[in-house]
Design a protein around this motif. Structure first.
Motif, PDB file in Angstrom:
ATOM      1  N   SER A   1       0.828  -1.196   0.000  1.00  0.00           N
ATOM      2  CA  SER A   1       0.000   0.000   0.000  1.00  0.00           C
ATOM      3  C   SER A   1       0.868   1.252   0.000  1.00  0.00           C
ATOM      4  O   SER A   1       1.948   1.293   0.606  1.00  0.00           O
ATOM      5  CB  SER A   1      -0.909   0.013   1.226  1.00  0.00           C
ATOM      6  N   GLU A   2       0.417   2.288  -0.702  1.00  0.00           N
ATOM      7  CA  GLU A   2       1.119   3.567  -0.686  1.00  0.00           C
ATOM      8  C   GLU A   2       0.946   4.276   0.648  1.00  0.00           C
ATOM      9  O   GLU A   2       1.725   5.172   0.982  1.00  0.00           O
ATOM     10  CB  GLU A   2       0.613   4.455  -1.829  1.00  0.00           C
ATOM     11  N   ASN A   3      -0.068   3.891   1.404  1.00  0.00           N
ATOM     12  CA  ASN A   3      -0.303   4.457   2.733  1.00  0.00           C
ATOM     13  C   ASN A   3       0.608   3.749   3.723  1.00  0.00           C
ATOM     14  O   ASN A   3       0.449   2.550   3.963  1.00  0.00           O
ATOM     15  CB  ASN A   3      -1.766   4.272   3.127  1.00  0.00           C
ATOM     16  N   PRO A   4       1.565   4.431   4.332  1.00  0.00           N
ATOM     17  CA  PRO A   4       2.516   3.752   5.230  1.00  0.00           C
ATOM     18  C   PRO A   4       1.870   3.153   6.472  1.00  0.00           C
ATOM     19  O   PRO A   4       2.480   2.315   7.133  1.00  0.00           O
ATOM     20  CB  PRO A   4       3.501   4.875   5.606  1.00  0.00           C
ATOM     21  N   GLU A   5       0.638   3.554   6.783  1.00  0.00           N
ATOM     22  CA  GLU A   5      -0.044   3.031   7.962  1.00  0.00           C
ATOM     23  C   GLU A   5      -0.964   1.854   7.626  1.00  0.00           C
ATOM     24  O   GLU A   5      -1.595   1.284   8.515  1.00  0.00           O
ATOM     25  CB  GLU A   5      -0.856   4.144   8.639  1.00  0.00           C
ATOM     26  N   ASP A   6      -1.047   1.502   6.357  1.00  0.00           N
ATOM     27  CA  ASP A   6      -1.932   0.420   5.913  1.00  0.00           C
ATOM     28  C   ASP A   6      -1.159  -0.894   5.879  1.00  0.00           C
ATOM     29  O   ASP A   6      -0.305  -1.107   5.022  1.00  0.00           O
ATOM     30  CB  ASP A   6      -2.494   0.749   4.527  1.00  0.00           C
ATOM     31  N   SER A   7      -1.471  -1.774   6.808  1.00  0.00           N
ATOM     32  CA  SER A   7      -0.773  -3.063   6.875  1.00  0.00           C
ATOM     33  C   SER A   7      -1.586  -4.198   6.258  1.00  0.00           C
ATOM     34  O   SER A   7      -1.197  -5.366   6.361  1.00  0.00           O
ATOM     35  CB  SER A   7      -0.460  -3.418   8.336  1.00  0.00           C
ATOM     36  N   GLU A   8      -2.713  -3.877   5.608  1.00  0.00           N
ATOM     37  CA  GLU A   8      -3.595  -4.929   5.106  1.00  0.00           C
ATOM     38  C   GLU A   8      -2.913  -5.890   4.134  1.00  0.00           C
ATOM     39  O   GLU A   8      -3.110  -7.109   4.223  1.00  0.00           O
ATOM     40  CB  GLU A   8      -4.853  -4.324   4.473  1.00  0.00           C
TER      41      GLU A   8
END
Length: 239
Positions: free
Chosen positions: A93-100
């Motif tokens: 994910s481009e979102n660094p907080e997204d661990s999905e």
């Protein structure tokens, strides 16, 4: 129940590509095949028509994996092999907080094989001879990836589980991994190859599915190979 003379093989992720091809080869070799799939395909229909037991399961769900284990325990009295082919191909994910992506791939690549191996070990022990667990990993598992770090990391974790299970289950069950590189190319891969941006192994690209079946057949017939990763990468590891 399969015929008494027929040994059973469980192969996960058998709806297409390598999983489907190797499930068909197992059938041709005389095994009773238990094949799992997430999405029903024409290939699954073909396996069922050829005599395979086909079971739907989402490997991302521990609850569905538990249901699969219960179904297998009811459908066969022993297992000759488990081939873990089910896999996910997710970009980070481009979102660094997204661990999905990491969470999902951990469940598919590591948690599901962990649960299946431990739960079905008693069925492997009942095999007439030596049984096998085969983990399908990836060339990039120990080399990392810029855009698929979660994928590479969880495949590397599966390789680590290979060594641990090999120690735990010897000598009755051999546990090995197969790490391929671009056995079957996607459309985008062909474009990259034409542009010269796709790394080409010394042995060339896209050898076809049979090189993986040859490796599975070798592992299952060799009584003295366990705890190892067999690279089927055309020599990419030399680069």
């Amino acid at each position: 129940m399969p015929p008494a003379h027929s040994e059973s093989i469980l192969i996960t992720g058998a709806s297409r590509r390598l999983g489907l091809y190797n499930a068909k080869k197992c059938l041709e070799a005389g095994f009773h095949v238990i094949a799992t799939y997430r999405h029903r395909t024409k290939g699954i229909d073909e396996l069922e028509q050829a005599g395979a037991l086909v079971l739907p399961v989402n490997m991302d769900s521990p609850e569905e994996v538990a249901g699969l284990i219960a179904q297998i325990e009811q459908s066969t009295s022993s297992l000759r092999a488990i081939i873990h082919n089910a896999s996910g191909w997710l970009s980070d994910s481009e979102n660094p907080e997204d661990s999905e992506p990491l969470d999902t791939l951990f469940r598919v690549h590591m948690q599901a094989p962990w649960l299946i191996n431990r739960s079905l070990y008693p069925l492997l022990q009942k095999c007439r001879g030596t049984a096998d667990i085969i983990h399908m990993t990836d060339y990039n598992a120990l080399r990392g990836s810029i855009e698929h770090a979660a994928y590479a990391a969880t495949k590397a974790g599966l390789e680590s589980l290979t060594r641990s299970f090999a120690k735990m289950y010897a000598p009755k069950v051999k546990v090995n991994a197969i790490a391929p590189y671009l056995i079957i190319m996607n459309e985008g891969d062909h474009v990259m190859a034409e542009e010269g941006t796709l790394p080409v192994p010394p042995m060339g690209l896209e050898p076809g599915e049979d090189v993986i079946w040859q490796t599975i057949d070798y592992v299952m017939k060799n009584s003295y190979v366990t705890g190892t990763t067999l690279s089927v990468d055309g020599g990419m590891s030399l680069k």
